[in-house]
Design an enzyme around this catalytic site. Structure first.
Site, short mmCIF file in Angstrom:
data_model
loop_
_atom_site.label_atom_id
_atom_site.label_comp_id
_atom_site.label_asym_id
_atom_site.label_seq_id
_atom_site.Cartn_x
_atom_site.Cartn_y
_atom_site.Cartn_z
CB CYS A 129 -0.97 -0.02 1.17
SG CYS A 129 -0.25 -0.57 2.73
N1 LIG Z 1 -4.83 -4.20 5.03
C1 LIG Z 1 -4.28 -3.46 4.07
O1 LIG Z 1 -4.50 -2.24 3.98
C2 LIG Z 1 -3.38 -4.10 3.05
C3 LIG Z 1 -2.95 -3.32 1.97
C4 LIG Z 1 -2.11 -3.91 1.00
C5 LIG Z 1 -1.73 -5.23 1.14
N2 LIG Z 1 -2.14 -5.95 2.22
C6 LIG Z 1 -1.71 -7.34 2.32
O2 LIG Z 1 -2.82 -8.17 2.00
C7 LIG Z 1 -2.76 -9.39 2.74
C8 LIG Z 1 -4.06 -9.54 3.53
O3 LIG Z 1 -4.18 -8.42 4.40
P1 LIG Z 1 -5.45 -8.19 5.33
O4 LIG Z 1 -5.26 -6.85 5.92
O5 LIG Z 1 -6.69 -8.50 4.59
O6 LIG Z 1 -5.19 -9.34 6.44
P2 LIG Z 1 -6.21 -9.93 7.53
O7 LIG Z 1 -7.34 -8.98 7.73
O8 LIG Z 1 -5.38 -10.31 8.71
O9 LIG Z 1 -6.76 -11.25 6.81
C9 LIG Z 1 -5.95 -12.36 6.52
C10 LIG Z 1 -6.81 -13.47 5.92
O10 LIG Z 1 -5.96 -14.57 5.58
C11 LIG Z 1 -6.51 -15.79 6.11
N3 LIG Z 1 -5.34 -16.60 6.47
C12 LIG Z 1 -4.44 -16.34 7.44
N4 LIG Z 1 -3.46 -17.28 7.43
C13 LIG Z 1 -3.75 -18.12 6.41
C14 LIG Z 1 -3.12 -19.29 5.89
N5 LIG Z 1 -1.97 -19.75 6.41
N6 LIG Z 1 -3.70 -19.93 4.85
C15 LIG Z 1 -4.87 -19.47 4.31
N7 LIG Z 1 -5.52 -18.36 4.76
C16 LIG Z 1 -4.95 -17.70 5.80
C17 LIG Z 1 -7.38 -15.34 7.28
O11 LIG Z 1 -8.50 -16.17 7.39
P3 LIG Z 1 -8.64 -17.43 8.32
O12 LIG Z 1 -7.69 -17.22 9.50
O13 LIG Z 1 -10.06 -17.47 8.72
O14 LIG Z 1 -8.24 -18.57 7.45
C18 LIG Z 1 -7.89 -13.97 6.82
O15 LIG Z 1 -9.07 -14.12 6.06
C19 LIG Z 1 -1.54 -9.27 3.66
O16 LIG Z 1 -0.46 -9.94 3.09
C20 LIG Z 1 -1.27 -7.76 3.71
O17 LIG Z 1 0.08 -7.45 3.94
C21 LIG Z 1 -2.97 -5.43 3.16
#
Ligand SMILES: NC(=O)c1ccc[n+]([C@@H]2O[C@H](COP(=O)([O-])OP(=O)(O)OC[C@H]3O[C@@H](n4cnc5c(N)ncnc54)[C@H](OP(=O)(O)O)[C@@H]3O)[C@@H](O)[C@H]2O)c1
Length: 349
Positions: free
Chosen positions: A149
């Site tokens: 981001c």
């Molecule tokens: N938040 C932001 O603004 C943003 C911006 C750019 C990029 N990102 C990137 O996008 C990705 C997701 O971010 P987020 O903010 O959405 O994270 P989040 O809210 O913590 O969600 C993570 C998701 O991944 C699942 N998960 C966790 N470990 C897993 C595994 N080993 N295998 C399969 N599923 C798994 C979780 O679901 P369950 O535990 O229910 O399986 C949950 O649905 C990250 O890599 C982050 O760095 C985030």
């Protein structure tokens, strides 16, 4: 219609992907995974989606994902690279919102993410998913590393300066002072993210080093074609007590050629045909609330002294900074209109 899978559908970027894709004219979301909510209706967890979908979460099953045309990984770093090989073999494209396919430099990846890369050969063939700057490669790629981001605000905020014949900028002078809302840290529970730690508070973090620094350096090297000159740029992220939104204030020393240049026109021309980058009139202030929920990134420029430039670059971290940009990349990969599913206007106030 293409069939889409989302891995990590309970997280902030996963559910944001679903919100956007449910309004996309060319897409059917077929699979939405969660390891913890297997069998639960998504609209039970996110009532904003009631009436828009009957989807239920399912545990990650690679055979089901292989039936999709494209799978988004909205998961922590290290998950997509474990499954990319199987999906590609089934002719399923991969868009990773984490960092598995962002850095081409494996040493940097291993240093900053603390893990060995599981598929360096696939990484080599992947495309970095900054749609505006890498469109041709994205169109032909099977695997996309969606940018971080903060790096999105920085690259779009600086790219026009490095695409000129003349050297306009002293690269070593760049200071990036960046702020993010708390949804940038995801939906998982942690002490530092609770309300009483964040509300009515403002702090810097990762000052001595942040994972997005090497990504910014590698990306600026690619944009400018100059190696080794960005290693010492300063990048300091901050956490602000708002849910969505990101603003990077970038301070730059200009060369004499840069001081003489009309940077306002340069930016306006560079982004003239870009639906999602808005160069505001001189001396404007892009507000995060003006892009909330939309795929827009807004830029404004200031020249307080002839040799100083300040670039302000604002986006919604969950949309242009993550899910929206991922959908934009999917649109390019499948030959859909680039703005399909992404025409939403920012929610203000
Ligand atoms: N938040 C932001 O603004 C943003 C911006 C750019 C990029 N990102 C990137 O996008 C990705 C997701 O971010 P987020 O903010 O959405 O994270 P989040 O809210 O913590 O969600 C993570 C998701 O991944 C699942 N998960 C966790 N470990 C897993 C595994 N080993 N295998 C399969 N599923 C798994 C979780 O679901 P369950 O535990 O229910 O399986 C949950 O649905 C990250 O890599 C982050 O760095 C985030």
């Amino acid at each position: 219609m293409i069939s889409v899978g989302i891995v990590g559908g309970t997280g902030y970027t996963g559910v944001e992907l679903l919100r956007l894709l449910l309004r996309h004219p060319n897409v059917q979301v077929s699979v939405l995974t969660s390891r913890t909510e297997d069998g639960r209706r998504v609209d039970d967890m996110f009532p904003s989606l009631r009436g828009h979908t009957d989807l239920k979460y399912s545990d990650l099953n690679i055979e089901e994902l292989k039936k999709c045309d494209v799978v988004f990984f909205a998961t922590p770093h290290g998950v997509a690279m474990q499954h990319a090989q199987d999906l590609l073999a089934a002719n399923t494209k991969v868009i990773d919102l984490a960092a598995d396919f962002r850095l081409q430099d494996l040493e940097q990846f291993e240093k900053w993410y603390g893990m060995q890369h599981a598929c360096p050969e696939i990484l080599k063939q992947s495309a970095y998913g900054l749609s505006e700057l890498n469109r041709d490669k994205i169109k032909n790629a099977q695997v996309i590393g969606n940018p971080g981001c903060y790096p999105t605000t920085v690259q779009l905020g600086l790219a026009p300066l490095f695409k000129q014949a003349e050297t306009l900028v002293k690269p070593e002078s760049i200071i990036i002072d960046a702020k993010s809302g708390v949804s940038g840290a995801g939906r998982k529970a942690s002490l530092g993210m609770i309300y009483s730690e964040n509300a009515d508070n403002f702090k810097a973090y990762g000052v001595s080093g942040h994972r997005h620094h090497p990504e910014i350096v590698e990306a600026l090297e690619n944009i400018s074609g100059q190696k080794g000159v960005f290693d010492h740029i300063v990048f300091v992220p901050h956490l602000v007590p708002m849910i969505r939104g990101m603003l990077s204030t970038i301070y730059i020393d200009l060369t004499d050629a840069g001081a003489a240049a009309d940077v306002q026109s340069l930016y306006e021309q560079f982004y003239a045909n870009e639906a999602f980058v808005d160069v505001m009139p001189a001396n404007s202030s892009p507000e995060t609330r003006s892009v909330r929920g939309s795929n827009q990134l807004r830029i404004a420029l200031y020249k307080p002294q002839p040799n100083k430039l300040i670039v302000l670059s604002a986006q919604d971290n969950l949309v242009k900074g993550a899910a929206g940009q991922a959908v934009q990349n999917m649109n390019l990969m499948f030959g859909f209109a680039e703005d399909a599913g992404l025409q939403g206007i920012g929610l203000l106030p």
